[in-house]
Write a protein that holds these residues in place. Sequence first.
Motif, PDB file in Angstrom:
ATOM      1  N   LEU A  54      33.677  24.698  13.295  1.00  0.00           N
ATOM      2  CA  LEU A  54      33.795  22.994  12.943  1.00  0.00           C
ATOM      3  C   LEU A  54      34.544  22.900  12.092  1.00  0.00           C
ATOM      4  O   LEU A  54      34.922  22.038  11.763  1.00  0.00           O
TER       5      LEU A  54
ATOM      6  N   ASP B 121      28.136  17.155  12.694  1.00  0.00           N
ATOM      7  CA  ASP B 121      27.570  18.414  12.477  1.00  0.00           C
ATOM      8  C   ASP B 121      27.595  19.666  14.302  1.00  0.00           C
ATOM      9  O   ASP B 121      27.977  20.354  14.568  1.00  0.00           O
ATOM     10  N   ARG B 124      29.100  18.498  17.659  1.00  0.00           N
ATOM     11  CA  ARG B 124      30.891  19.337  17.089  1.00  0.00           C
ATOM     12  C   ARG B 124      30.539  20.553  17.061  1.00  0.00           C
ATOM     13  O   ARG B 124      31.281  21.081  18.387  1.00  0.00           O
ATOM     14  N   SER B 125      29.273  21.397  17.388  1.00  0.00           N
ATOM     15  CA  SER B 125      28.963  23.055  17.408  1.00  0.00           C
ATOM     16  C   SER B 125      28.940  23.031  19.129  1.00  0.00           C
ATOM     17  O   SER B 125      28.121  24.508  19.237  1.00  0.00           O
ATOM     18  N   ARG B 130      34.170  17.509  24.313  1.00  0.00           N
ATOM     19  CA  ARG B 130      34.259  17.566  22.838  1.00  0.00           C
ATOM     20  C   ARG B 130      34.595  15.752  22.638  1.00  0.00           C
ATOM     21  O   ARG B 130      33.913  14.754  22.069  1.00  0.00           O
ATOM     22  N   TYR B 280      39.273  14.631  14.570  1.00  0.00           N
ATOM     23  CA  TYR B 280      37.801  15.076  14.892  1.00  0.00           C
ATOM     24  C   TYR B 280      37.435  16.719  14.943  1.00  0.00           C
ATOM     25  O   TYR B 280      36.121  16.906  14.842  1.00  0.00           O
ATOM     26  N   ARG B 281      38.553  17.755  15.390  1.00  0.00           N
ATOM     27  CA  ARG B 281      38.374  19.130  15.361  1.00  0.00           C
ATOM     28  C   ARG B 281      38.501  19.184  14.162  1.00  0.00           C
ATOM     29  O   ARG B 281      37.233  20.415  14.053  1.00  0.00           O
TER      30      ARG B 281
END
Lengths: 323, 284
Positions: A54, B121, B124-125, B130, B280-281
Amino acid sequence: MNDLAIETHGLVKVFGSNRAVDGVDLAIPRGGVHGFLGPNGAGKTTTIRVLATLARPDGGTARVLGRDVVTEANEVRQRVSLTGQFASVDEDLTGRENLRLIGRLFGHRGAAARRRADELLDAFGLGDAGDRQVKKYSGGMRRRIDIAASIVVTPELLFLDEPTTGLDPRSRNEVWDIVRAMVSSGTTVLLTTQYLDEADQLADRISVIDRGKVIAEGTSTELKASVGSGSLHVRVMDRVDREAARAILERELAVDVREEADPNALSANVDEQGRVTRALSALDDARIPLAQFSLGQPTLDEVFLSLTGHPAEETTETEVDAA
Amino acid sequence: MTLDSTRTEGAGAAPDGSAKILQALASSERPTPPGPLSTSLTFGWRALLKIKHVPEQLFDVTVFPVMFTLLFTFLFGGALAGSTEDYIQFLLPGIMVQGVIMITMYTGTTLRTDLEKGVFDRFRSLPIWRPSALVGMLLGDAVRFTISLTVTALLGLVLGWRPGGGFGGFLVGAALILLFSFSLGWVWTFLSLLLRTSGSVMGVSMLVITPLTFGSNIFVDPSTMPGWLQAFVEVNPVSHLVTSVRAVMGGIDPGASLPLTIVWSAALIAVFGTLTMWRYRDAR
Ligand SMILES: Nc1ncnc2c1ncn2[C@@H]1O[C@H](COP(=O)(O)OP(=O)(O)OP(=O)(O)O)[C@@H](O)[C@H]1O
Ligand SMILES: [Mg+2]
């Protein structure tokens, strides 16, 4: 070498001038629970965020389940799951919808996603609350739906960031049971906590983190041993007996016995548990009634304080490195 | 008291929940990972569920367009075109654009709130394409925009708007507006990843939207404006959008404004989509 769940070398994450993670080296084997123990702002969450892809590290390397978190991020994401410190489910949706959402994102078709959601709701005791919005859940229910969402597809490695902060003892036990169940099914769990007894209860090995650095690592027993031996506390029923009790204890234990500020209390550091039993019966023979007699390991609190160099005066400059 | 005794006690006293959890963990299969379109649509479904649970978010998409249409029709109608009837023929396509663009702003603040809460979170994981969480969010917003467009059109019809392009022309015009607002959405997603609070996202968005909408040909013909303003209106992508929407809804040839609108949309996606994904990364 790939039997490591997590392997980092000199991991660094910087926020402005704040080195939140400042050169962390970890080698965590697969299986069981590994604890990250540290006070507020120690860098636990930041470390976990880097490991869960993250956040990108500013220095050093990190491999999770043998994959690099930067160059093989997607590989890592396929194998790990994260339950963040703050609810990582959508509060506006119901519990069931959240689980269906995650299921569909993993590729479960409509009916399969629904079935999986029902199964998990049932397993986590949320069957009745499944159609309620998560924002109307209690703290314990939130934690459970959050963990359930993390295992919609069983991960090889689960990050749990302070899973029991703010929970009452009962909910806390429920979460602990869930963690134990996951470990027994083969999932590796990396757990952060500020609670020493939680690390004690769950973790096979513990990394103590302070100011972005790992300051000690080992099993809870090893960490405790680093502080010193067990500590004995005795309170006599009647304060006039204290002097006599002290003499008996010094004779039987062969160590210094301290008089505490409490006029009834005595304490000592003991190395041999066998002597303690003898001391107890000697007190009994002398007909000295006791209000309290306890032998405990030093708490992780004491360990932590001695490691971070805060109040505890135990003279240990321990670098417990049991690796 | 010791570590080991509590361990065994814990395992022994495990409630039947644990058995079910074990079963749930064991029974899980790994489905084949879904493609980008599938995950984007799933996130679109999430946006619809949110509308279902928080229908208040439809308040702005209905009230804004009604307010704008009434306000500007009667405010400028008499002064600019002699009669409200005449003015609304000119104004309505533009007010549709204005209404939708105003609402696109909420995309940014909604994302900011989501980011702060931590749902992202989890997204994104996940091992998914993406951008799909953001694309899905923008697709869900398209539903809100469609409601806004419909409300404006219906109110316009009541007030005497009679588009020459008929229903077909309306649909093409609406599609253009949706395309452009989807593209503009990436500006707001980028802003909300750049700025720390939803308040500042809102503030900066207003700063961008106000000149974009008022410095355009939505309300008046630019030929009455001073030169410097005309120059701005001429390059403003919103003007191209309004010109082409006006044309297709009015049933006339949109000329160069139509390809220009599409090129602008593509450029916005290319530039701000890329910037968004770059931020966003490391989003937080
Ligand atoms: N996104 C961020 N931007 C700036 N600073 C940050 C950010 N996230 C964390 N920090 C800082 O990094 C340091 C470590 O924070 P982190 O959240 O990792 O600590 P923690 O050990 O998880 O603490 P807690 O027990 O309070 O959760 C803190 O000083 C914090 O202020
Ligand atoms: Mg934290």
